[in-house]
Design a protein around this motif. Structure first.
Motif, short mmCIF file in Angstrom:
data_model
loop_
_atom_site.label_atom_id
_atom_site.label_comp_id
_atom_site.label_asym_id
_atom_site.label_seq_id
_atom_site.Cartn_x
_atom_site.Cartn_y
_atom_site.Cartn_z
N ASP A 20 15.74 7.22 1.59
CA ASP A 20 14.66 6.36 2.09
C ASP A 20 13.36 6.60 1.31
OD1 ASP A 20 16.41 5.33 3.95
OD2 ASP A 20 15.61 6.54 5.62
N SER A 21 13.06 7.86 1.04
CA SER A 21 11.84 8.19 0.29
C SER A 21 11.89 7.62 -1.13
CB SER A 21 11.65 9.70 0.23
OG SER A 21 11.42 10.22 1.50
N HIS A 24 11.43 3.84 -0.91
CA HIS A 24 10.04 3.51 -0.57
C HIS A 24 9.12 3.73 -1.78
CE1 HIS A 24 6.52 2.94 1.91
NE2 HIS A 24 6.03 4.09 1.47
N GLU A 27 9.60 1.08 -4.44
CA GLU A 27 9.02 -0.21 -4.04
C GLU A 27 7.50 -0.20 -4.15
OE1 GLU A 27 10.45 -0.75 -0.09
OE2 GLU A 27 12.51 -1.13 -0.74
N GLN A 28 6.87 0.93 -3.84
CA GLN A 28 5.41 1.01 -3.79
C GLN A 28 4.77 1.24 -5.15
OE1 GLN A 28 3.64 0.38 -1.01
NE2 GLN A 28 5.62 -0.10 -0.09
#
Length: 93
Positions: A20-21, A24, A27-28
């Motif tokens: 998940d990290s 994320h 994406e960021q």
């Protein structure tokens, strides 16, 4: 048996959180890939390991040559300078 199940669930939770990290972060941060995030994570763990080993009394550091790239040359130079500074500072005391 149950302790093994608990360890397996703990490891799965760690991997899920890491996945998940990575997603994320990718994406960021525009232009980053999952490989970039993993490389950063591994480099951070590598430096943490060097710090932990270097902080133990009576340890020595040996730098072994590897494939040279501009990034690895900079990293090697920083590591050698840091180790040399520690050595000199320890000799003064």
């Amino acid at each position: 048996y149950l302790s093994g199940v608990g360890v397996a669930r703990q490891r799965k939770a760690i991997v899920d959180g890491l996945r998940d990290s990575i997603s994320h972060f990718s994406e960021q941060v525009h232009g980053s890939t999952a490989k970039d995030v993993i490389d950063l994570l591994l480099l951070t763990q590598y430096f943490d390991m060097l710090k932990d080993v270097g902080n133990q009394p009576g340890t020595s550091t040996f730098f072994l040559p590897n494939k040279k790239t501009p990034a690895s040359a900079v990293r090697d130079g920083l590591l050698q300078a840091s180790a040399g500074t520690k050595y000199v500072n320890n000799k003064k005391t």
